[in-house]
Design a protein around this motif. Sequence first.
Motif, PDB file in Angstrom:
ATOM      1  N   LEU A  87       0.823  -1.211   0.000  1.00 32.23           N
ATOM      2  CA  LEU A  87       0.000   0.000   0.000  1.00 32.23           C
ATOM      3  C   LEU A  87       0.859   1.264   0.000  1.00 32.23           C
ATOM      4  CD1 LEU A  87      -2.816  -0.923   2.586  1.00 32.23           C
ATOM      5  CD2 LEU A  87      -3.029  -0.756   0.106  1.00 32.23           C
ATOM      6  N   ALA A  88       1.991   1.213   0.690  1.00 35.87           N
ATOM      7  CA  ALA A  88       2.834   2.405   0.807  1.00 35.87           C
ATOM      8  C   ALA A  88       3.425   2.825  -0.536  1.00 35.87           C
ATOM      9  CB  ALA A  88       3.945   2.156   1.814  1.00 35.87           C
ATOM     10  N   LYS A  89       3.477   1.931  -1.505  1.00 41.59           N
ATOM     11  CA  LYS A  89       4.035   2.258  -2.819  1.00 41.59           C
ATOM     12  C   LYS A  89       3.013   2.909  -3.740  1.00 41.59           C
ATOM     13  CE  LYS A  89       7.519  -1.142  -2.426  1.00 41.59           C
ATOM     14  NZ  LYS A  89       8.366  -2.107  -2.753  1.00 41.59           N
ATOM     15  N   LEU A  90       1.742   2.856  -3.356  1.00 45.42           N
ATOM     16  CA  LEU A  90       0.686   3.452  -4.171  1.00 45.42           C
ATOM     17  C   LEU A  90       0.614   4.949  -3.915  1.00 45.42           C
ATOM     18  CD1 LEU A  90      -2.091   0.753  -3.602  1.00 45.42           C
ATOM     19  CD2 LEU A  90      -0.561   0.967  -5.567  1.00 45.42           C
ATOM     20  N   THR A  91       0.267   5.695  -4.940  1.00 43.59           N
ATOM     21  CA  THR A  91       0.099   7.134  -4.771  1.00 43.59           C
ATOM     22  C   THR A  91      -1.376   7.482  -4.900  1.00 43.59           C
ATOM     23  OG1 THR A  91       0.510   7.532  -7.116  1.00 43.59           O
ATOM     24  CG2 THR A  91       2.391   7.722  -5.621  1.00 43.59           C
ATOM     25  N   GLY A  92      -1.740   8.584  -4.296  1.00 37.15           N
ATOM     26  CA  GLY A  92      -3.143   8.969  -4.295  1.00 37.15           C
ATOM     27  C   GLY A  92      -3.348  10.413  -4.672  1.00 37.15           C
ATOM     28  N   ASP A  93      -4.571  10.838  -4.515  1.00 36.47           N
ATOM     29  CA  ASP A  93      -5.012  12.198  -4.824  1.00 36.47           C
ATOM     30  C   ASP A  93      -5.146  12.953  -3.496  1.00 36.47           C
ATOM     31  OD1 ASP A  93      -6.536  14.483  -5.295  1.00 36.47           O
ATOM     32  OD2 ASP A  93      -7.881  13.488  -6.708  1.00 36.47           O
ATOM     33  N   ALA A  94      -4.180  13.835  -3.219  1.00 35.64           N
ATOM     34  CA  ALA A  94      -4.164  14.553  -1.949  1.00 35.64           C
ATOM     35  C   ALA A  94      -5.410  15.419  -1.744  1.00 35.64           C
ATOM     36  CB  ALA A  94      -2.907  15.407  -1.839  1.00 35.64           C
ATOM     37  N   ALA A  95      -5.929  16.025  -2.804  1.00 40.26           N
ATOM     38  CA  ALA A  95      -7.129  16.876  -2.691  1.00 40.26           C
ATOM     39  C   ALA A  95      -8.329  16.038  -2.260  1.00 40.26           C
ATOM     40  CB  ALA A  95      -7.408  17.596  -3.998  1.00 40.26           C
ATOM     41  N   ASN A  96      -8.489  14.855  -2.861  1.00 45.79           N
ATOM     42  CA  ASN A  96      -9.567  13.965  -2.449  1.00 45.79           C
ATOM     43  C   ASN A  96      -9.320  13.464  -1.025  1.00 45.79           C
ATOM     44  OD1 ASN A  96     -12.033  12.455  -2.980  1.00 45.79           O
ATOM     45  ND2 ASN A  96     -10.708  10.645  -2.909  1.00 45.79           N
ATOM     46  N   GLY A  97      -8.060  13.196  -0.695  1.00 40.41           N
ATOM     47  CA  GLY A  97      -7.711  12.753   0.655  1.00 40.41           C
ATOM     48  C   GLY A  97      -8.082  13.782   1.707  1.00 40.41           C
ATOM     49  N   ALA A  98      -7.898  15.065   1.382  1.00 46.56           N
ATOM     50  CA  ALA A  98      -8.265  16.137   2.316  1.00 46.56           C
ATOM     51  C   ALA A  98      -9.766  16.141   2.570  1.00 46.56           C
ATOM     52  CB  ALA A  98      -7.806  17.486   1.771  1.00 46.56           C
ATOM     53  N   LYS A  99     -10.538  15.940   1.507  1.00 44.33           N
ATOM     54  CA  LYS A  99     -12.006  15.887   1.652  1.00 44.33           C
ATOM     55  C   LYS A  99     -12.418  14.688   2.499  1.00 44.33           C
ATOM     56  CE  LYS A  99     -12.851  17.967  -2.833  1.00 44.33           C
ATOM     57  NZ  LYS A  99     -13.171  17.667  -4.203  1.00 44.33           N
ATOM     58  N   LEU A 100     -11.819  13.538   2.224  1.00 44.28           N
ATOM     59  CA  LEU A 100     -12.135  12.334   2.990  1.00 44.28           C
ATOM     60  C   LEU A 100     -11.722  12.486   4.456  1.00 44.28           C
ATOM     61  CD1 LEU A 100     -11.051   9.606   0.412  1.00 44.28           C
ATOM     62  CD2 LEU A 100     -13.394  10.158   1.105  1.00 44.28           C
TER      63      LEU A 100
END
Length: 144
Positions: A1-14
């Motif tokens: 999981l740590a190698k996956l990247t995400g969407d920080a803007a969506n993460g902030a909303k979540l």
Amino acid sequence: LAKLTGDAANGAKLFAGVATCGNCHPVAGQGKQVGPDLSEIGSKLSREAILTSILDPNAGISHNYESYVVLTVDGQVINGLLISKTDDQVVIRTAEAIDREIATVDIESMKQSDKSIMPEDLHHTIDQQGLIDVVEYMTTLKKK
């Protein structure tokens, strides 16, 4: 999981919404003060450590965020953070950010728990991508 990247803007909303992180953790003055302030967590913990903290909150409990269990003489059980303790009273902050004042004469027993006040299954409130997005957001929270 740590190698996956995400969407920080969506993460902030979540983080502030469905993932419920903001219900206990403040960031930049927003959120309740139950768990540690995460405003600079990206400067303090690696992506792997952030994931571990979410997936296994009992793995490492921050100093001054140890949970206590108080049993009152009338049978009430109160769980939370020890905010203050005097000869006359104990103040416990519950997971709902409510400070409960308990007179020491009303306490049957009080002990430190080996469990975090953070629930163990919070990551189930969002899907895997949502979790990765929240972690991506948290890695952006750096010391200014």
